[in-house]
Design a protein around this motif. Structure first.
Motif, short mmCIF file in Angstrom:
data_model
loop_
_atom_site.label_atom_id
_atom_site.label_comp_id
_atom_site.label_asym_id
_atom_site.label_seq_id
_atom_site.Cartn_x
_atom_site.Cartn_y
_atom_site.Cartn_z
N TYR A 7 56.56 -6.19 -26.84
CA TYR A 7 56.54 -7.53 -26.25
C TYR A 7 55.15 -8.13 -26.39
CZ TYR A 7 54.42 -5.11 -22.30
OH TYR A 7 53.60 -4.33 -21.52
N ALA A 8 55.10 -9.46 -26.29
CA ALA A 8 53.85 -10.22 -26.19
C ALA A 8 54.08 -11.27 -25.13
CB ALA A 8 53.49 -10.85 -27.53
N ALA A 9 53.14 -11.40 -24.21
CA ALA A 9 53.23 -12.36 -23.11
C ALA A 9 52.03 -13.30 -23.19
CB ALA A 9 53.26 -11.64 -21.77
N ALA A 10 52.29 -14.59 -23.27
CA ALA A 10 51.22 -15.59 -23.35
C ALA A 10 50.80 -16.02 -21.95
CB ALA A 10 51.70 -16.80 -24.14
N GLY A 11 49.49 -16.14 -21.75
CA GLY A 11 48.97 -16.61 -20.47
C GLY A 11 48.80 -15.51 -19.46
N VAL A 12 48.52 -15.94 -18.23
CA VAL A 12 48.32 -14.98 -17.15
C VAL A 12 49.65 -14.72 -16.44
CG1 VAL A 12 45.92 -15.65 -16.80
CG2 VAL A 12 47.71 -16.78 -15.49
N PRO A 13 49.81 -13.54 -15.85
CA PRO A 13 51.07 -13.26 -15.15
C PRO A 13 51.23 -14.13 -13.90
CG PRO A 13 49.51 -11.47 -14.81
CD PRO A 13 48.88 -12.41 -15.79
N ASP A 14 52.47 -14.38 -13.53
CA ASP A 14 52.78 -15.11 -12.30
C ASP A 14 52.49 -14.25 -11.07
OD1 ASP A 14 53.69 -17.27 -13.83
OD2 ASP A 14 55.73 -16.45 -13.90
N ASN A 15 52.60 -12.94 -11.23
CA ASN A 15 52.32 -12.00 -10.15
C ASN A 15 52.04 -10.64 -10.73
OD1 ASN A 15 54.97 -10.61 -10.45
ND2 ASN A 15 55.77 -12.55 -9.69
N ALA A 16 51.42 -9.79 -9.93
CA ALA A 16 51.14 -8.42 -10.37
C ALA A 16 51.01 -7.55 -9.13
CB ALA A 16 49.85 -8.36 -11.19
N GLY A 17 51.62 -6.38 -9.18
CA GLY A 17 51.54 -5.52 -8.01
C GLY A 17 52.06 -4.13 -8.25
N LEU A 18 52.21 -3.42 -7.16
CA LEU A 18 52.72 -2.06 -7.14
C LEU A 18 53.98 -2.01 -6.29
CD1 LEU A 18 49.30 -0.33 -6.42
CD2 LEU A 18 50.48 -0.41 -8.63
N LEU A 68 51.69 -1.32 -21.05
CA LEU A 68 50.65 -2.19 -21.60
C LEU A 68 49.82 -1.49 -22.68
CD1 LEU A 68 49.39 -3.66 -18.23
CD2 LEU A 68 50.51 -4.98 -20.07
N ASP A 69 49.48 -2.23 -23.74
CA ASP A 69 48.57 -1.69 -24.75
C ASP A 69 47.17 -1.50 -24.16
OD1 ASP A 69 50.52 -1.68 -26.73
OD2 ASP A 69 49.93 -3.63 -27.54
N ASP A 70 46.74 -2.43 -23.32
CA ASP A 70 45.44 -2.35 -22.67
C ASP A 70 45.66 -2.28 -21.17
OD1 ASP A 70 42.89 -2.57 -21.65
OD2 ASP A 70 42.48 -4.55 -22.53
N PRO A 71 45.62 -1.10 -20.57
CA PRO A 71 45.90 -0.98 -19.14
C PRO A 71 44.92 -1.73 -18.25
CG PRO A 71 45.16 1.13 -20.02
CD PRO A 71 45.31 0.20 -21.18
N ALA A 72 43.76 -2.11 -18.79
CA ALA A 72 42.76 -2.83 -17.99
C ALA A 72 43.20 -4.24 -17.63
CB ALA A 72 41.42 -2.87 -18.74
N VAL A 73 44.21 -4.78 -18.33
CA VAL A 73 44.65 -6.14 -18.00
C VAL A 73 45.51 -6.17 -16.73
CG1 VAL A 73 44.55 -6.91 -20.40
CG2 VAL A 73 46.73 -6.16 -19.45
N PHE A 74 45.93 -5.01 -16.26
CA PHE A 74 46.72 -4.95 -15.03
C PHE A 74 45.79 -4.97 -13.83
CE2 PHE A 74 48.90 -2.16 -11.81
CZ PHE A 74 49.80 -3.12 -11.39
N VAL A 75 45.89 -6.04 -13.05
CA VAL A 75 45.10 -6.20 -11.83
C VAL A 75 46.08 -6.49 -10.69
CG1 VAL A 75 43.24 -7.45 -10.69
CG2 VAL A 75 43.18 -7.12 -13.18
N PRO A 76 46.51 -5.46 -9.97
CA PRO A 76 47.50 -5.68 -8.90
C PRO A 76 46.92 -6.51 -7.77
CG PRO A 76 46.70 -3.43 -8.84
CD PRO A 76 46.10 -4.06 -10.06
N GLN A 77 47.77 -7.35 -7.19
CA GLN A 77 47.40 -8.18 -6.05
C GLN A 77 48.18 -7.82 -4.79
OE1 GLN A 77 44.87 -10.47 -6.45
NE2 GLN A 77 44.74 -9.51 -8.45
N ILE A 78 49.39 -7.28 -4.99
CA ILE A 78 50.26 -6.97 -3.85
C ILE A 78 50.83 -5.56 -3.98
CG2 ILE A 78 50.89 -9.39 -3.49
CD1 ILE A 78 53.66 -8.71 -4.69
#
Length: 136
Positions: free
Chosen positions: A16-27, A101-111
């Motif tokens: 997959y390829a996702a353009a832009g920033v995610p709408d949400n991120a969490g655990l 994710l190819d680059d796990p550093a792009v995952f920044v959980p918020q919730i």
């Protein structure tokens, strides 16, 4: 040029390829995510379907979500890697699983969701908004 987040399965067959920033991120620590991941839970990022492109074959597993609707998980039919949630061409948004994710550093959980089901041995990162179940 907008940021593109890429990822896929272990063998590279489902991408997959996702353009832009995610709408949400969490655990998520719900029982389904624990069982599907084989770990404490799943890191997730939500994107609008219009921001995503998928390539390769996927198989689906459907279970009931905490809200009672169908939860659709897509995995690679070759290597079995769990990659994303939702029905392509039907759903308006999709969940990308952080482990793909190819680059796990792009995952920044918020919730954190379903904290009530989090195993006692799974620590929480500091500074997250924590919900005992699914937030409204």
């Amino acid at each position: 040029m907008s940021h593109v987040t890429t990822g896929g399965c272990l063998c590279g067959g489902l991408r997959y390829a996702a353009a832009g920033v995610p709408d949400n991120a969490g655990l998520c620590f719900c029982a389904d995510c624990r069982k599907a991941s084989g770990g404490a839970g799943i890191g997730f990022m939500g994107f609008s379907s219009s921001a995503l492109t998928f390539s390769g074959a996927a198989r689906q597993y459907v279970s009931k979500s905490a809200r009672g609707s169908d939860a659709v998980r897509n995995f690679c039919p070759v290597c079995g890697s769990l990659v994303f949630g939702g029905i392509v061409g039907t759903d308006t948004d999709h969940t990308i699983y952080a482990g793909s994710l190819d680059d796990p550093a792009v995952f920044v959980p918020q919730i954190v969701i379903f904290n009530r089901d989090r195993p006692v041995w799974a620590p929480l990162p500091a500074g997250l908004s924590v919900f005992e179940a699914m937030p409204d």
